[in-house]
Design a protein around this motif. Structure first.
Motif, short mmCIF file in Angstrom:
data_model
loop_
_atom_site.label_atom_id
_atom_site.label_comp_id
_atom_site.label_asym_id
_atom_site.label_seq_id
_atom_site.Cartn_x
_atom_site.Cartn_y
_atom_site.Cartn_z
N ASP A 311 5.62 24.74 -21.66
CA ASP A 311 4.54 25.61 -21.19
C ASP A 311 3.25 25.09 -21.83
N ALA A 312 2.35 24.52 -21.01
CA ALA A 312 1.14 23.87 -21.51
C ALA A 312 -0.09 24.65 -21.08
N ASP A 313 -0.86 25.11 -22.05
CA ASP A 313 -2.11 25.85 -21.84
C ASP A 313 -3.27 24.87 -21.97
N LEU A 314 -4.06 24.73 -20.89
CA LEU A 314 -5.13 23.75 -20.84
C LEU A 314 -6.51 24.39 -20.90
N SER A 315 -6.59 25.65 -21.30
CA SER A 315 -7.85 26.38 -21.21
C SER A 315 -8.80 26.12 -22.38
N GLY A 316 -8.32 25.51 -23.45
CA GLY A 316 -9.16 25.32 -24.63
C GLY A 316 -9.64 23.89 -24.78
N ASP A 317 -10.01 23.53 -26.01
CA ASP A 317 -10.49 22.18 -26.27
C ASP A 317 -9.39 21.26 -26.77
N ALA A 318 -8.16 21.75 -26.81
CA ALA A 318 -6.98 20.94 -27.10
C ALA A 318 -5.80 21.56 -26.35
N VAL A 319 -4.87 20.72 -25.93
CA VAL A 319 -3.70 21.23 -25.23
C VAL A 319 -2.85 22.03 -26.22
N ARG A 320 -2.56 23.26 -25.88
CA ARG A 320 -1.63 24.08 -26.66
C ARG A 320 -0.34 24.19 -25.86
N TRP A 321 0.74 23.69 -26.43
CA TRP A 321 1.97 23.64 -25.63
C TRP A 321 3.20 23.89 -26.48
N ASP A 322 4.13 24.57 -25.82
CA ASP A 322 5.39 24.97 -26.44
C ASP A 322 6.54 24.34 -25.66
N VAL A 323 7.55 23.93 -26.41
CA VAL A 323 8.76 23.37 -25.80
C VAL A 323 9.94 24.25 -26.21
N TYR A 324 10.68 24.71 -25.22
CA TYR A 324 11.79 25.65 -25.43
C TYR A 324 13.12 24.99 -25.11
N ALA A 325 14.13 25.35 -25.86
CA ALA A 325 15.50 25.07 -25.43
C ALA A 325 15.80 25.91 -24.19
N PRO A 326 16.73 25.48 -23.35
CA PRO A 326 16.98 26.19 -22.10
C PRO A 326 17.29 27.68 -22.32
N GLY A 327 16.48 28.53 -21.70
CA GLY A 327 16.69 29.97 -21.77
C GLY A 327 16.23 30.63 -23.06
N ALA A 328 15.72 29.87 -24.01
CA ALA A 328 15.29 30.44 -25.29
C ALA A 328 14.04 31.29 -25.12
N ARG A 329 13.91 32.32 -25.91
CA ARG A 329 12.75 33.21 -25.85
C ARG A 329 11.59 32.72 -26.72
N HIS A 330 11.90 31.88 -27.69
CA HIS A 330 10.88 31.38 -28.61
C HIS A 330 10.93 29.85 -28.62
N PRO A 331 9.79 29.22 -28.83
CA PRO A 331 9.76 27.76 -28.75
C PRO A 331 10.43 27.09 -29.93
N HIS A 332 10.97 25.92 -29.67
CA HIS A 332 11.54 25.09 -30.72
C HIS A 332 10.51 24.10 -31.25
N TYR A 333 9.55 23.72 -30.43
CA TYR A 333 8.44 22.89 -30.88
C TYR A 333 7.15 23.53 -30.39
N ARG A 334 6.15 23.51 -31.24
CA ARG A 334 4.83 24.05 -30.86
C ARG A 334 3.77 23.05 -31.28
N PHE A 335 2.88 22.73 -30.37
CA PHE A 335 1.89 21.70 -30.62
C PHE A 335 0.49 22.16 -30.23
N GLU A 336 -0.50 21.56 -30.89
CA GLU A 336 -1.87 21.60 -30.41
C GLU A 336 -2.32 20.16 -30.34
N GLY A 337 -2.67 19.72 -29.15
CA GLY A 337 -2.89 18.29 -28.97
C GLY A 337 -1.57 17.56 -29.17
N LEU A 338 -1.59 16.53 -30.02
CA LEU A 338 -0.37 15.79 -30.32
C LEU A 338 0.21 16.16 -31.67
N HIS A 339 -0.32 17.23 -32.28
CA HIS A 339 0.08 17.55 -33.65
C HIS A 339 0.73 18.92 -33.72
N PRO A 340 1.83 19.05 -34.45
CA PRO A 340 2.48 20.36 -34.59
C PRO A 340 1.55 21.37 -35.25
#
Length: 350
Positions: A311-340
């Motif tokens: 799920d990638a949010d492009l509304s700010g000045d850096a990409v904010r994106w979360d990566v989930y395991a299948p069906g998970a309610r909370h992300p396993h990886y969370r990033f802003e730009g290329l950095h956790p």
């Protein structure tokens, strides 16, 4: 917070393109030896080893993107497999309409949300790679063993986000670049317009749908490319969904395979969009029990399962994106730009 083992591994790859390919190959070698080279999909694609059209594909790759050729060579060396076989595997969707690559994308004006669906034999063997070439933008991409990055979902250093959906075009003439070569090349572009121009300026063999977005832009773009056309539709207001068949008017005559799963996911997704369901709820939907959007069945009709959701949010000045395991309610990886955003790259909440 309870921390468990992430179902997605992490790889850092940097240096020359051959060195990057070598790292990717070594990372995926065990899974390829255990599963890939024994699979029906591998056997199907390897039937093209002696096809007279293959040398033309390799020559076009060498002429157009020699640096991708170097990555493929490194990948093969790291895997311990023949260069010719690894090249063919990375042409699988161009050669065979039933290659096990799926996916579903929800596109909104400043957001891209995506289920990455692939071969269930790779469950637990996929990951994320932070790739830092010496001569091109860094990026983070979902990766499968044995494959180039770029044909899944990725974010590059320019804030460019790309999601990729399989389109099962029936095999055309051997007169264009393999689609996975093109999507790897897209990760070196800086803007959506550059990405589209790259597709338009090169002959293409296979077909893909791309969701393309960039930070601080008012829209995203739904792009379908095939051997005959590159179709670009901006997503400015109403959200859209895309499964695994071409739906743009410009592709209406494209010879393609529309599987039951793809048709059902497209229809179910459009119904949920009309009900204003959130993107992540749509991607987690199992309301169509026979052909769900979230695909975890061992009897999936396309032999594909959901490997991750982004799920990638492009509304700010850096990409904010979360990566989930299948069906998970909370992300396993969370990033802003290329950095956790967290000290740990892995932030499972169970």
């Amino acid at each position: 917070m309870t921390t468990t083992t992430s179902p997605l591994s992490w790889l850092d790859a940097h240096g020359s393109h051959h060195e990057i390919g070598l790292a990717l190959g070594r990372w995926g070698a065990d899974a390829c030896r255990r599963h890939l080279i024994h699979s029906q999909a591998w056997a199907q694609v390897m039937e093209y080893r002696h096809h007279p059209g293959i040398p033309a594909l390799r020559a076009l790759l060498h002429h157009s993107f020699p640096w991708v050729e170097h990555e493929l060579a490194g990948l093969a060396d790291g895997l311990g497999l023949a260069h010719e076989d690894v090249f063919l595997w990375n042409c699988r969707g161009d050669l065979w309409a039933h290659a096990p690559d799926g996916c579903t994308t929800v596109l909104a004006p400043q957001r891209l949300s995506h289920n990455e669906d692939g071969d269930p034999g790779f469950t637990g063997a996929c990951g994320l790679a932070r790739v830092r070439p010496i001569d091109a933008p860094a990026f983070i991409s979902f990766i499968y063993p044995g494959s180039l990055p770029g044909h899944t979902f990725a974010v590059n250093h320019a804030g460019l986000v790309i999601t990729v959906n399989n389109i099962r075009a029936r095999r055309a003439d051997f007169t264009g670049l393999p689609r996975m070569v093109l999507t790897r090349a897209l990760l070196a572009t800086q803007t959506p317009s550059q990405a589209v121009a790259l597709l338009q300026s090169h002959a293409r063999m296979g077909a893909f749908h791309l969701g393309i977005g960039q930070i601080a832009t008012a829209c995203t773009w739904s792009v379908e490319f095939s051997q005959t056309a590159v179709s670009v539709q901006p997503v400015r207001q109403a959200r859209r969904i895309h499964a695994n068949h071409a739906i743009h008017e410009a592709q209406r005559t494209l010879p393609q395979v529309i599987t039951a799963s793809s048709a059902h996911r497209q229809a179910r997704g459009e119904t949920l969009l009309a009900q204003d369901a959130p993107a992540l709820s749509i991607l987690a939907d199992t309301g169509d029990a026979e052909e769900p959007i979230l695909r975890r069945s061992s009897t999936d009709t396309d032999d594909e399962n959901t490997m991750a959701t982004v799920d990638a949010d492009l509304s700010g000045d850096a990409v904010r994106w979360d990566v989930y395991a299948p069906g998970a309610r909370h992300p396993h990886y969370r990033f802003e730009g290329l950095h956790p955003l967290q000290d740990s790259r892995f932030i499972s909440r169970g």
